[in-house]
Every structure is written in C-alpha cells, then in structure tokens.
Design an enzyme around this catalytic site. Sequence first.
Site, mmCIF file in Angstrom:
data_model
loop_
_atom_site.group_PDB
_atom_site.id
_atom_site.type_symbol
_atom_site.label_atom_id
_atom_site.label_comp_id
_atom_site.label_asym_id
_atom_site.label_seq_id
_atom_site.Cartn_x
_atom_site.Cartn_y
_atom_site.Cartn_z
ATOM 1 N N ARG A 104 0.684 -1.019 0.096
ATOM 2 C CA ARG A 104 0.149 0.100 0.093
ATOM 3 C C ARG A 104 0.801 1.150 -0.123
ATOM 4 O O ARG A 104 1.717 1.511 0.936
ATOM 5 C CB ARG A 104 -0.992 0.048 1.108
ATOM 6 C CG ARG A 104 -1.808 1.315 1.417
ATOM 7 C CD ARG A 104 -2.740 1.279 2.470
ATOM 8 N NE ARG A 104 -3.692 0.607 1.920
ATOM 9 C CZ ARG A 104 -4.998 0.489 2.259
ATOM 10 N NH1 ARG A 104 -5.295 1.174 3.320
ATOM 11 N NH2 ARG A 104 -6.150 -0.037 1.933
ATOM 12 N N HIS A 131 -6.951 0.819 -6.793
ATOM 13 C CA HIS A 131 -7.306 0.031 -5.605
ATOM 14 C C HIS A 131 -7.961 -1.141 -6.056
ATOM 15 O O HIS A 131 -9.343 -1.232 -5.724
ATOM 16 C CB HIS A 131 -8.127 0.718 -4.484
ATOM 17 C CG HIS A 131 -8.329 0.240 -3.111
ATOM 18 N ND1 HIS A 131 -7.475 -0.863 -2.811
ATOM 19 C CD2 HIS A 131 -9.168 0.533 -2.043
ATOM 20 C CE1 HIS A 131 -7.799 -1.144 -1.646
ATOM 21 N NE2 HIS A 131 -8.625 -0.335 -0.975
ATOM 22 N N GLN A 134 -10.077 -3.729 -4.016
ATOM 23 C CA GLN A 134 -11.199 -2.984 -3.179
ATOM 24 C C GLN A 134 -12.397 -3.515 -4.543
ATOM 25 O O GLN A 134 -13.321 -3.933 -4.358
ATOM 26 C CB GLN A 134 -11.260 -1.662 -3.123
ATOM 27 C CG GLN A 134 -12.530 -1.190 -2.959
ATOM 28 C CD GLN A 134 -13.172 -1.734 -1.479
ATOM 29 O OE1 GLN A 134 -12.530 -1.590 -0.646
ATOM 30 N NE2 GLN A 134 -14.332 -1.926 -1.266
ATOM 31 N N ASP A 226 -17.306 7.448 -2.173
ATOM 32 C CA ASP A 226 -15.830 6.805 -1.106
ATOM 33 C C ASP A 226 -15.642 8.248 -0.491
ATOM 34 O O ASP A 226 -16.430 9.564 -0.879
ATOM 35 C CB ASP A 226 -14.783 6.660 -2.299
ATOM 36 C CG ASP A 226 -13.334 6.522 -1.386
ATOM 37 O OD1 ASP A 226 -13.655 6.211 -0.181
ATOM 38 O OD2 ASP A 226 -12.458 6.480 -2.012
ATOM 39 N N CYS A 266 -16.612 1.774 0.175
ATOM 40 C CA CYS A 266 -15.208 0.903 0.113
ATOM 41 C C CYS A 266 -15.012 0.833 1.709
ATOM 42 O O CYS A 266 -14.555 -0.019 2.231
ATOM 43 C CB CYS A 266 -14.094 1.369 -0.486
ATOM 44 S SG CYS A 266 -13.733 3.103 -0.337
ATOM 45 N N ARG A 294 -13.731 -8.704 0.769
ATOM 46 C CA ARG A 294 -12.283 -8.405 0.609
ATOM 47 C C ARG A 294 -11.472 -9.612 0.895
ATOM 48 O O ARG A 294 -10.354 -10.025 0.356
ATOM 49 C CB ARG A 294 -11.893 -7.328 1.664
ATOM 50 C CG ARG A 294 -12.572 -5.974 1.259
ATOM 51 C CD ARG A 294 -12.123 -5.454 -0.140
ATOM 52 N NE ARG A 294 -10.710 -5.300 -0.220
ATOM 53 C CZ ARG A 294 -9.844 -4.294 0.280
ATOM 54 N NH1 ARG A 294 -10.444 -3.248 0.764
ATOM 55 N NH2 ARG A 294 -8.574 -4.197 0.276
HETATM 56 N N1 CP Z 1 -11.451 -0.296 1.930
HETATM 57 C C1 CP Z 1 -10.244 -0.267 2.433
HETATM 58 O O1 CP Z 1 -9.262 -0.656 1.568
HETATM 59 O O2 CP Z 1 -10.164 -0.244 3.725
HETATM 60 P P1 CP Z 1 -8.820 -0.178 4.489
HETATM 61 O O3 CP Z 1 -8.115 1.200 4.197
HETATM 62 O O4 CP Z 1 -9.289 -0.157 6.035
HETATM 63 O O5 CP Z 1 -7.828 -1.072 4.168
HETATM 64 N N1 NVA Z 2 -9.913 6.854 -1.443
HETATM 65 C C1 NVA Z 2 -9.583 5.977 -0.453
HETATM 66 C C2 NVA Z 2 -9.863 4.646 0.041
HETATM 67 C C3 NVA Z 2 -9.641 4.203 1.059
HETATM 68 C C4 NVA Z 2 -9.860 2.809 1.247
HETATM 69 C C5 NVA Z 2 -8.167 6.435 -0.054
HETATM 70 O O1 NVA Z 2 -7.097 6.385 -1.068
HETATM 71 O O2 NVA Z 2 -7.895 6.932 1.167
#
Ligand code: CP
Ligand code: NVA
Length: 316
Positions: A104, A131, A134, A226, A266, A294
């Site tokens: 990440r 992502h 997701q 989101d 999400c 997930r």
């Molecule tokens: N939706 C999602 O990716 O959640 P987290 O940021 O908690 O992993």
């Molecule tokens: N768009 C959000 C998604 C989190 C799961 C972010 O990048 O923070």
Amino acid sequence: MVRHYLSVTDFTAAETLVLLQRAHTLKAAWHAQQQQEFPLRGQTLALVFEKPSLRTRVAFEAGMTQLGGHASYLAANDIDMGGRESVADVARNLSRWVQAIAARVFKHQTILQLACFASVPVINALSDVEHPCQALADMLTLYEHRPALHTTTLAYVGDGNNVCHSLMLIGALLGVQVRVACPPDYRPHPDVVEQAQQFAAAHGQQLSITAVPEEAVAGADAVYTDVWASMGQEHEAARRRPVFAAYQVNQPLLRHARPDALVMHCLPAHRGEEITAEVIDGPQSVVFEQAENRLHVQKALLLTLLELAAASQSSH
Ligand code: CP
Ligand code: NVA
C-alpha cells in the site's frame, strides 16, 4: 514472467471472472465451515504498508492464516522504504524470503518499481491511482445481488480517485454500465477514462461522466461513493467539503436510483459528509458485505498468483 496485480487491467475479463468464481467458492466453503487443506502451508506474504489499513490488512492476514500460510506486516516506520533502503532493494530482499508482496503506497510509481525488481508476485493494496483488491470485492458483491452484470448500472458519485478508477475499469471490463458524477475539477484521470471507455465499447456500452449526480444515479442498480479526501489529502479536507457538498449520497439522491438499488462504499466512511448515516446504515447498504468479500477475493487472488508463479517457475 511473474504475474502481478497492480491494476485491475492486469487480468483479462475472462481471468477476472474465473477469479471471482473462485472467490465465490471459497466464500461458500468458509460459510459452511468446510476448511479445506492448507494450500499455502509454509508460504509467507509480506505486507508493505505506507498508509493505515483495517480491511486490506486484516483480509490479507486472515486470508493467509486460513490458507495455511503467514503474513508479515511491515509498517512505514519499520522499513522506511525509499529512505532507509531503496524500493528496488526492498523488493530484491523480500523476494529472497517470501512468496508474494502486497504493498500500500502513496505513489503508484513505487508499486511499479517494487514489481519491476521483485521476483515474486506483487499486489497493489492501494496506491494513488488504483485500489484493485477493493474493486474485486465490489464486483463480487455486485454479482451476488445482480448476477446479470451486463444489464446492471453502477453509479459512482464523488471524487474521481483510486477507488473510482479501479471501479470504472473493472466495471467496464466486465460489461457493467458505469456512470460517474464528480465535481469538474475532481474527475478521474483522462488516461483511465479512455481505457475504461475502450472496455465499455467492447461491450457496446459507453461510460458516462457528468457533473450532475442525479444524472448518474437515475435508474441505477447500485450507488457507490468514497471519502472526499483520501489518505494523504487530509490537509485538503476543509477546502474540498463545499466543492463536494452537492455530491453527498443521501435519501433525496437515492430516490433517483431504482427503489432496490444497492448502496456501496469501500469504507472507512465519514457519515454526514460523502454519505448520510441514514443511507449507509439503511436497508439498501451492502458495505459490510463488500468488506467481507475483501477476504474471499484476496484469498482467490493469492492462490491464483501463486499458482501462476509456480507454473512459470516449473516451465524454466
Ligand atoms: N477499503 C479499504 O481498503 O479499507 P482499509 O483502508 O481499511 O484497508
Ligand atoms: N480513496 C480512499 C480509499 C480508502 C480505502 C483513500 O485512498 O484513502
């Protein structure tokens, strides 16, 4: 060649459908408490996370445990990727110990670099561009409620961000009619839009992007949103709030969708900002099904990528 999953476009439509079917089977076995053998016994997944996570991290950790393997979580402070050690060296070191890496990252470039130097599969666990894990869970959730994906309309309302990008791409790839409503300055990236348009055209469809939320939501089977400020954009949150105010998913907006439309997010969510508590906690919400899925899609993804890696190794 090692296969990675950095973007939903790394799998063809056919491969994506097989993966979703596999996730569906794993889910059924999990609910029936039919623990199968442990196909990933002795295998380790490295989780390299530059940003916080609940769902992605726990789904990978629990998934590896359930498959008989182990996940090793490395927070930003643990390895300081790019500071203490170059991204390339992190990738080359990890490849000597683990069978897969999920990362990440802030910059998509970092995940591309990891994949470039890793000799094991790399999974994008969220970047500023996509992502994909997701999006897989979202498609599984949509499929469970609307199995005829080709006749399903999904409206995304809000920021044209990483989640929006992956959703547009995977939806268009699988023949879902995708409509996006964003403030004019927060549209998805034009390259992503163009690619999604091409996928949509292959199904005889057209992806629509508008600034008018009611237009996107009209008659939709699912309404997705989101946060307005993603991780790393917290300093912009106050500036963004008035720009996005008209894009809140609330009861009046939802009335433009089908009466049984699914409400998707999400998570994490900011109730009272991008979505009202009434809607996200209401009867049409499937957000916790998305969260559960997930686990199932990430298990299916790990199994698939590790099988492909083993097959490519044995062919050398
Ligand atoms: N939706 C999602 O990716 O959640 P987290 O940021 O908690 O992993
Ligand atoms: N768009 C959000 C998604 C989190 C799961 C972010 O990048 O923070």
